[in-house]
Structure formats: structure tokens, C-alpha cells
Design a protein around this motif. Structure first.
Motif, PDB file in Angstrom:
ATOM      1  N   ARG A 158       0.798  -1.075   0.024  1.00 24.34           N
ATOM      2  CA  ARG A 158      -0.089   0.034   0.009  1.00 24.34           C
ATOM      3  C   ARG A 158       0.760   1.279   0.016  1.00 24.34           C
ATOM      4  NH1 ARG A 158      -4.854   1.041  -1.590  1.00 24.34           N
ATOM      5  NH2 ARG A 158      -5.238   2.142   0.121  1.00 24.34           N
ATOM      6  N   SER A 179      -4.533  -4.501  -5.545  1.00 22.56           N
ATOM      7  CA  SER A 179      -4.327  -5.541  -4.247  1.00 22.56           C
ATOM      8  C   SER A 179      -3.266  -6.149  -3.777  1.00 22.56           C
ATOM      9  CB  SER A 179      -5.276  -6.469  -4.476  1.00 22.56           C
ATOM     10  OG  SER A 179      -5.213  -7.618  -5.321  1.00 22.56           O
ATOM     11  N   TYR A 180      -3.298  -6.921  -2.736  1.00 24.63           N
ATOM     12  CA  TYR A 180      -1.980  -7.510  -2.203  1.00 24.63           C
ATOM     13  C   TYR A 180      -1.514  -8.382  -3.277  1.00 24.63           C
ATOM     14  CZ  TYR A 180       0.453 -10.972   0.626  1.00 24.63           C
ATOM     15  OH  TYR A 180       1.374 -11.836   1.099  1.00 24.63           O
ATOM     16  N   GLU A 194       1.019  -6.957  -6.264  1.00 26.21           N
ATOM     17  CA  GLU A 194       2.277  -6.122  -5.814  1.00 26.21           C
ATOM     18  C   GLU A 194       3.201  -6.153  -7.021  1.00 26.21           C
ATOM     19  OE1 GLU A 194       3.840  -7.281  -1.821  1.00 26.21           O
ATOM     20  OE2 GLU A 194       5.366  -5.600  -1.987  1.00 26.21           O
ATOM     21  N   PRO A 213      -0.930  -8.751   4.316  1.00 25.65           N
ATOM     22  CA  PRO A 213      -1.926  -9.096   3.432  1.00 25.65           C
ATOM     23  C   PRO A 213      -3.377  -8.823   3.974  1.00 25.65           C
ATOM     24  CG  PRO A 213      -1.231 -11.144   4.382  1.00 25.65           C
ATOM     25  CD  PRO A 213      -0.325  -9.855   5.265  1.00 25.65           C
TER      26      PRO A 213
END
Ligand SMILES: [Zn+2]
Length: 298
Positions: A120, A139-140, A143, A191
Motif C-alpha cells: 500500500r 491489491s495484495y 504487488e 496481506p
């Protein structure tokens, strides 16, 4: 409007668990596009309010109370800070020492010593560089795409980490432990648990706890969920029951059907603690009436 005394008496909630990430008069790029934070003066104001109505307790007292189901003699609070950020060392800890307030900091084991960056934070830095907000939706599991974008725009995360030192170092953590602060885990790399399998949730939780308790020789183990514990199932809590003293969520003033999972109040809102905590109590009382005051795990 009700007084604090009346709200506490009506709700029976004598314990509150406020939580923050950072306190700063600056707006670091890695956080600027994610959530607001308190300035030093508004944080001090929050603390003065808390100290007026509640007594600070340590993590060890909190563990004792919860494990042995002890009744609370007084209204009390325990402060916590997520993500293990260096502002805790430079700004928050000196204020807490001055005011004699204990606190617990939750660390992502992969990020200690500025070894890596939360996805993030990468998104927030990219949003700033590219002046494009849509990177904030990654989102996670995306990455790698953030890393690819960074390469294209010649941004090196190692350089950012070296220049800004967003995270606490092992040396700072040890110094804080010597001052009486307590530490817990906050997963390996932050996460969203509802996007993980049960096996991945357990691996993220248990290995981050193992690393932190062994590295810093802690005789207690606590964990706060990255983002949220929403949709985390009873099977997860059953699997960790004998391995962890307490876990912490961030759903506000609420009960949890898992007695050792404590819900905290996110404090980084536009309201002062005085107004915000009152709103939390009023919302809690309403939730009791409509039957939504307890998170039930299946
Ligand atoms: Zn976090």
C-alpha cells in the motif's frame, strides 16, 4: 447529550482500545494517499481526554484481565500502534513516557529494519509520482504490477527506504522494549486476510509472531490483524488458540464471539478523541438494541 460516565455505565464497556498508525506534523508520501493521521498537538489532546476518563493499563495487565476473565475495577484503556513505523520512536514514545502511558506496537516482520515496503505504501508513492489515483486500487496479489510500474518510472524502493526510513529498526525496538513498551506481530507483509487461504493466514500469523518473540525475547505473544479481521473464521482462531495470548481487530467498540480477539477503535478520524469515543459508545448502544454489537465467527 450523554456524559462519558453515563455512556460507560449504560454500555458496561469499561475498557477501550484506541489504535493509531503514526503521529506527525509531516505528511509522508508513503501514507499521504492512504489515510489521515493526527498532528502532535491533536494526539496530545486525545491523550489528555483519555487520561481524564480512563486509566492506562499495560499489555500484561490486559492479558491477565482477559485470560482470567477478571472484572474491571476502573475505566481503562490500552493504546496500540500498527505497522511498526519509525514515528513511534521519534515522536510518540517520548510523549507517552512523559505522560506515563504504556503502549503496544505491532510489527510486520518482513519490514523491520526497512528491509521491504508494504504494497500500500508503494501504491501511495506511485500515486504521488504518477499523479494517478488508480494505482491505489491494486491489491495484495498485484504487488508485482506495482513493482513493474516502479521500474518503468525508475523508482527504486530500496532508495526510498534508505532515504525515508519509514520503519522501526531492531535497535530502536530494543531500546523501546527497555523503556517498557510492548511489541506484537502484524503478519509478515500485511496481506488482507480474507484474500488468503487458512494455511496462508496461519503461516503469516505464526511465523511473524515466532520471529518477533524470538528476536526480542518476549515472554508474551500478541497479534493485530493487518487491515481487518473481517471474514476471518472460527477455524483460524481455533488453530491459534494455544499459541497466542491475544489478537486484535479494528472494528470499533464491539464484542467478538472469540473472547481473546479484542476489537479496537481506529482513532485516525477528523474528530477529537472526546467526540469520536462518544460516537463509538452511542453506536455501541444502538448496535446492542439492533443485535449487532457482537461479531459472530463461524
Ligand atoms: Zn496495518
Amino acid at each position: 447529550m450523554f456524559s462519558h460516565k453515563q455512556l460507560i455505565r449504560l454500555s458496561g464497556k469499561k475498557l477501550i482500545l484506541p489504535f493509531y498508525h503514526i503521529v506527525s506534523n509531516n505528511n509522508p508520501t508513503h501514507i499521504a494517499n492512504l489515510y489521515p493521521h493526527k498532528s502532535i498537538s491533536s494526539f496530545r489532546k486525545d491523550l489528555d481526554y483519555l487520561l481524564k476518563h480512563f486509566e492506562p493499563i499495560s499489555l500484561k495487565e490486559l492479558i491477565e484481565i482477559k485470560k482470567n476473565n477478571l472484572p474491571l475495577q476502573k475505566n481503562c484503556f490500552h493504546l496500540t500502534f500498527d505497522d511498526g513505523l519509525s514515528e513511534f520512536y521519534h515522536i510518540v514514545a517520548p510523549i507517552l513516557v512523559e505522560k506515563k502511558i504504556p503502549a503496544t506496537v505491532f510489527l510486520n516482520s518482513n519490514f523491520i529494519d526497512n528491509k521491504a515496503l508494504f504494497f500500500r505504501y508503494k501504491a501511495s508513492i506511485l500515486a504521488d509520482e504518477l499523479t494517478a489515483d488508480n494505482v491505489l486500487d491494486f491489491s495484495y496479489h498485484q504487488e508485482n504490477e506495482l513493482d513493474e510500474l516502479a521500474k518503468i518510472f525508475d523508482i527504486r524502493w530500496e532508495d526510498y527506504l534508505t532515504a525515508h526510513q519509514p520503519y522501526l529498526t531492531s535497535v530502536q525496538i530494543q531500546e523501546l522494549i527497555n523503556q517498557g513498551f510492548t511489541f506484537g506481530a502484524h503478519s509478515k507483509n500485511h496481506p488482507l486476510y480474507s484474500e488468503l487461504t487458512l494455511e496462508e493466514q496461519l503461516e503469516q500469523t505464526l511465523s511473524s509472531i515466532e520471529l518477533i518473540t524470538s528476536q526480542f525475547k518476549l515472554d508474551y505473544n500478541v497479534f493485530s490483524f493487518p487491515f481487518t479481521d473481517d471474514k476471518v473464521k472460527k477455524s483460524f482462531f481455533d488453530a491459534i488458540a494455544n499459541k497466542i495470548d491475544l489478537t486484535f481487530g479494528s472494528a470499533g467498540l464491539k464484542e467478538d464471539s472469540v473472547k481473546t480477539n479484542l476489537q479496537r477503535i481506529p482513532m485516525e478520524t477528523k474528530f477529537d478523541a472526546e467526540v469520536h469515543i462518544k460516537i463509538q459508545y452511542v453506536a455501541y448502544l444502538i448496535k446492542r438494541v439492533i443485535g449487532k454489537w457482537i461479531i459472530k465467527r463461524k
